[in-house]
Design an enzyme around this catalytic site. Structure first.
Site, PDB file in Angstrom:
ATOM      1  CE  LYS A 111       4.969   2.046   9.921  1.00  0.00           C
ATOM      2  NZ  LYS A 111       4.615   3.430  10.254  1.00  0.00           N
ATOM      3  CB  ILE A 162      10.192   3.404  10.371  1.00  0.00           C
ATOM      4  CG1 ILE A 162       8.681   3.405  10.615  1.00  0.00           C
ATOM      5  CG2 ILE A 162      10.826   4.677  10.894  1.00  0.00           C
ATOM      6  CD1 ILE A 162       8.351   3.184  12.087  1.00  0.00           C
ATOM      7  N   GLY A 163       9.065   1.801   7.454  1.00  0.00           N
ATOM      8  CA  GLY A 163       8.519   0.504   7.085  1.00  0.00           C
ATOM      9  C   GLY A 163       7.685   0.511   5.830  1.00  0.00           C
ATOM     10  CB  VAL A 206       1.779   0.002   4.935  1.00  0.00           C
ATOM     11  CG1 VAL A 206       0.381  -0.387   5.375  1.00  0.00           C
ATOM     12  CG2 VAL A 206       2.461   0.832   6.025  1.00  0.00           C
ATOM     13  CG  LEU A 225      -1.989  -1.036   1.311  1.00  0.00           C
ATOM     14  CD1 LEU A 225      -2.574  -1.112   2.716  1.00  0.00           C
ATOM     15  CD2 LEU A 225      -3.069  -0.719   0.293  1.00  0.00           C
ATOM     16  CG  ASP A 263       4.566  13.342  11.083  1.00  0.00           C
ATOM     17  OD1 ASP A 263       4.865  14.424  10.520  1.00  0.00           O
ATOM     18  OD2 ASP A 263       4.893  12.238  10.619  1.00  0.00           O
TER      19      ASP A 263
HETATM   20  N1  ATP Z   1      -4.012   1.634   7.576  1.00  0.00           N
HETATM   21  C1  ATP Z   1      -3.613   1.913   6.334  1.00  0.00           C
HETATM   22  N2  ATP Z   1      -4.440   1.734   5.298  1.00  0.00           N
HETATM   23  C2  ATP Z   1      -4.044   2.016   4.029  1.00  0.00           C
HETATM   24  N3  ATP Z   1      -2.823   2.497   3.715  1.00  0.00           N
HETATM   25  C3  ATP Z   1      -1.956   2.703   4.710  1.00  0.00           C
HETATM   26  C4  ATP Z   1      -2.290   2.429   6.072  1.00  0.00           C
HETATM   27  N4  ATP Z   1      -1.234   2.749   6.851  1.00  0.00           N
HETATM   28  C5  ATP Z   1      -0.291   3.200   6.023  1.00  0.00           C
HETATM   29  N5  ATP Z   1      -0.690   3.177   4.741  1.00  0.00           N
HETATM   30  C6  ATP Z   1       0.082   3.591   3.555  1.00  0.00           C
HETATM   31  O1  ATP Z   1       1.453   3.270   3.759  1.00  0.00           O
HETATM   32  C7  ATP Z   1       2.269   4.440   3.694  1.00  0.00           C
HETATM   33  C8  ATP Z   1       3.405   4.333   4.709  1.00  0.00           C
HETATM   34  O2  ATP Z   1       2.874   4.209   6.004  1.00  0.00           O
HETATM   35  P1  ATP Z   1       3.446   5.030   7.239  1.00  0.00           P
HETATM   36  O3  ATP Z   1       3.321   6.490   6.947  1.00  0.00           O
HETATM   37  O4  ATP Z   1       2.795   4.527   8.476  1.00  0.00           O
HETATM   38  O5  ATP Z   1       4.973   4.591   7.205  1.00  0.00           O
HETATM   39  P2  ATP Z   1       6.196   5.273   7.908  1.00  0.00           P
HETATM   40  O6  ATP Z   1       7.391   4.453   7.561  1.00  0.00           O
HETATM   41  O7  ATP Z   1       5.927   5.439   9.363  1.00  0.00           O
HETATM   42  O8  ATP Z   1       6.214   6.686   7.202  1.00  0.00           O
HETATM   43  P3  ATP Z   1       6.889   8.052   7.608  1.00  0.00           P
HETATM   44  O9  ATP Z   1       8.109   8.177   6.770  1.00  0.00           O
HETATM   45  O10 ATP Z   1       5.848   9.093   7.207  1.00  0.00           O
HETATM   46  O11 ATP Z   1       7.146   8.034   9.075  1.00  0.00           O
HETATM   47  C9  ATP Z   1       1.314   5.593   3.937  1.00  0.00           C
HETATM   48  O12 ATP Z   1       1.724   6.747   3.279  1.00  0.00           O
HETATM   49  C10 ATP Z   1       0.001   5.081   3.374  1.00  0.00           C
HETATM   50  O13 ATP Z   1      -0.039   5.349   1.996  1.00  0.00           O
END
Ligand code: ATP
Length: 471
Positions: A116, A93-94, A96, A88, A212
């Protein structure tokens, strides 16, 4: 299109640069990309998990019921129980993934989940493991319509997996690009800002400063209502609810001088008793109860972590509050600043202090007075609404956090602003949202659109070596 910066001095334990990348080869889960849009980075501290299996808000939800049954049947949930369908998105950090339970529960519809996946080894090298742990801990505490539900969490090899509610509607950054002139109407912006305000209110009551807020982190659920996502920059603190006595009929909240009554005893709760005892979750009221006191003339309940302080330099450039930049310590008022920036971006299609580059943006945040672009309005009513929302934004974007709206009494001050007049806070989740994801049914009925991972990847994802390309 902006990447964020991070410097860390207090609540996290490392000062390493957020943009340092290990030279490493990893598997599919580490196949992260960076800088697709404005991203945010930091490090955070580890604490024990507060994962709770008691989620009253999800009591009747099929996805939650299926997960509970899976846990009952298998004892423990693991990666093997899920079929990964496609990626997705990915962040700092990860990755999804969209996923489903492998063997559907008899009598329940097949539900989608968002998983995630965080590569713990890679994050440890980048000194960002604590961010992932903080996010896991915070997600485990949450139970509110506008924040994610953590259905399950487990480790698989050196990966940490969080199974959450899936939002099929994308995020508000993308949704804004679809609007005429890339700007939301005032009524749509009001709807989204109101739901975000309730989510922030809840988080503050739980002792969580989100830090954030930006359209990219506001996801749209199947029913069109919002879900705040991405808690790895958040920090936790203690918060003790207080009753503030106020004079009757005092509309101008800025000029009120509240007197603190005896702190409210934590007796009202919509959270599990096990959570209540843990650090950072001493707040014990529900949104609706705060609503009811927030509009009356009697004492007001305030559960705002006003004294919480962090010196971490975290967030996304255009959304950073002045006190974060000055490094003198910041607290929950940063979330009210970001709410102001968010509303501005929703309405004007740009952020208020955006400069030619990140450095200029930061200088503008500290020095430049707030101005509003002129936009054409279609009616006197719209003009009235514009005046009100600009007044609200001006009060949220006060550079001195102590004078900022919300800094003293939290969300109750903001909810009472003229712009939100008429919003039924308690029932907003029953209001029809501006957009309801239209392709949800297609997505459900046509599996042909979904799978993007190979069979090999789906069956044993963590064993497949792949190039590690963070940036
Ligand atoms: N519950 C969800 N349902 C659908 N898509 C999701 C969901 N959670 C995350 N995503 C998708 O995955 C992407 C990455 O998730 P997330 O922002 O949690 O990652 P991160 O590594 O923590 O990012 P960041 O660099 O912003 O800290 C999001 O931009 C979104 O498009």
């Amino acid at each position: 299109m902006e990447a964020a910066i991070t410097r860390d001095e207090s609540d996290y334990d490392s000062s390493s640069s957020s943009l340092t990348v290990p030279d490493s080869s990893r598997s599919w889960m580490s196949n992260l990309s960076f800088g697709s849009r404005r991203s945010s980075v930091s490090l955070c501290s580890v604490e024990t998990s507060l994962y709770s299996s008691h989620k009253p808000h999800k009591a009747n939800q099929a996805a939650w019921e299926a997960m509970k049954r899976l846990k009952r049947a298998k004892g423990k949930v693991g990666l093997d129980h899920f079929r990964l369908l496609r990626r997705l998105g990915s962040g700092d950090i990860g990755n999804v993934y969209l996923c489903q339970i492998r063997n559907p529960m008899v009598g329940l519809p097949q539900c989608f989940y968002a998983m995630k996946v965080v590569d713990r080894e890679a994050l440890a090298i980048r000194k960002k493991l604590q961010r992932a742990d903080m996010e896991k801990e915070i997600l485990g505490m949450l139970d509110h319509p506008f924040v994610p539900t953590l259905y399950a969490e487990f480790e698989a090899s050196h990966y940490s997996c969080l199974v959450m509610e899936y939002c099929p509607g994308g995020d508000l950054y993308v949704a804004r690009q679809r609007q005429p002139g890339k700007r939301f109407s005032i009524s749509s912006a009001k709807f989204y800002a109101a739901e975000i305000l309730l989510a922030l209110e809840y988080l503050h009551m739980m002792g969580i400063v989100y830090r954030d807020l930006k359209p990219e982190n506001v996801l749209v659920r199947e029913d069109g209502h919002i879900m705040l996502s991405d808690f790895d920059l958040s920090f936790k603190c203690d918060v003790v609810p207080k009753l503030l006595r106020q004079k009757p009929n005092t509309e101008d909240t800025e000029n009120q001088t509240p007197s603190c009554a005896t702190p409210l005893q934590p007796v009202l709760s919509c959270f599990s008793s096990s959570n209540r005892k843990k650090k950072g979750s001493r707040v014990t009221t529900i949104t609706e109860q705060a609503d009811s006191v927030g509009h009356g003339v009697g004492p007001e309940l305030v559960a705002e972590p006003i004294t919480a302080k962090s010196k971490s330099f975290v967030g996304t450039h255009e959304y950073l509050a002045p006190e974060v930049l000055s490094g003198q310590g910041h607290g929950s008022a940063v979330d009210w600043w970001t709410l102001g920036v968010f509303l501005y971006e929703m309405l004007y299609g740009t952020t208020p202090f955006k400069g030619e580059n990140n450095e200029k943006t930061l200088i503008n945040i500290l020095k430049q007075p707030l101005t509003f672009p002129r936009i054409r309005v279609k009616s006197g009513k719209e003009l009235e609404e514009m005046v009100k929302v600009e007044d609200l934004i001006s009060k949220l974007l006060v550079k001195n956090p102590k004078k900022r709206m919300g800094s003293l009494k939290g969300s109750v001050e903001i909810k009472r602003h003229e712009f939100f007049k008429g919003v039924n806070w308690a029932l907003i989740r029953s209001v029809r949202p501006p957009e309801v994801p239209s392709d949800v049914h297609k997505l459900k009925s046509s599996r042909a659109h979904i799978p993007k991972l190979s069979k090999e990847e789906r069956d044993a994802p963590y064993q497949i070596p792949r190039h590690f390309d963070y940036f």
